[in-house]
Design an enzyme around this catalytic site. Structure first.
Site, PDB file in Angstrom:
ATOM      1  N   ARG A 189       4.948  -7.220  -1.584  1.00 17.60           N
ATOM      2  CA  ARG A 189       3.689  -6.463  -1.583  1.00 17.60           C
ATOM      3  C   ARG A 189       2.502  -7.381  -1.286  1.00 17.60           C
ATOM      4  NH1 ARG A 189       3.353  -3.573  -7.100  1.00 17.60           N
ATOM      5  NH2 ARG A 189       4.366  -5.511  -7.653  1.00 17.60           N
ATOM      6  N   ASN A 196       5.737  -0.446  -4.837  1.00 17.09           N
ATOM      7  CA  ASN A 196       7.166  -0.418  -5.109  1.00 17.09           C
ATOM      8  C   ASN A 196       7.579   0.999  -5.476  1.00 17.09           C
ATOM      9  OD1 ASN A 196       7.473  -3.172  -4.731  1.00 17.09           O
ATOM     10  ND2 ASN A 196       7.399  -3.655  -6.903  1.00 17.09           N
TER      11      ASN A 196
END
Length: 86
Positions: free
Chosen positions: A17, A35
């Protein structure tokens, strides 16, 4: 153009990320990354350079391994920045 993608592979717990966030700064695009419960990552990209961005995302960072990217939908939203969602 704003599209949502699901990225599969080793993409959680490896800084993926943050990698996408830094990529958004480098390539100047807006959107979000988060996520998902199944171990995949959802990325929303607000840019006219989708293919260029996806090419870099497929490379991933040193610890990740992207196996597949699936486009799930086109959105009618607008993003002013890029966010990591939790």
């Amino acid at each position: 153009m704003i599209n949502k993608y699901i990225v599969y592979g080793r993409v959680q717990g490896v800084g993926f990320r943050y990698f996408v966030y830094k990529l958004s700064e480098k390539l100047k695009f807006n959107g979000s990354v988060k996520n998902l419960p199944d171990g995949s990552v959802e990325i929303v990209i607000d840019s006219n350079r989708q293919e260029e961005i996806l090419k870099e995302i497929k490379k991933g960072n040193f610890f990740s391994h992207v196996e597949n990217i699936i486009k799930t939908e086109t959105l009618e939203l607008s993003y002013d920045d890029f966010k990591i969602l939790y």
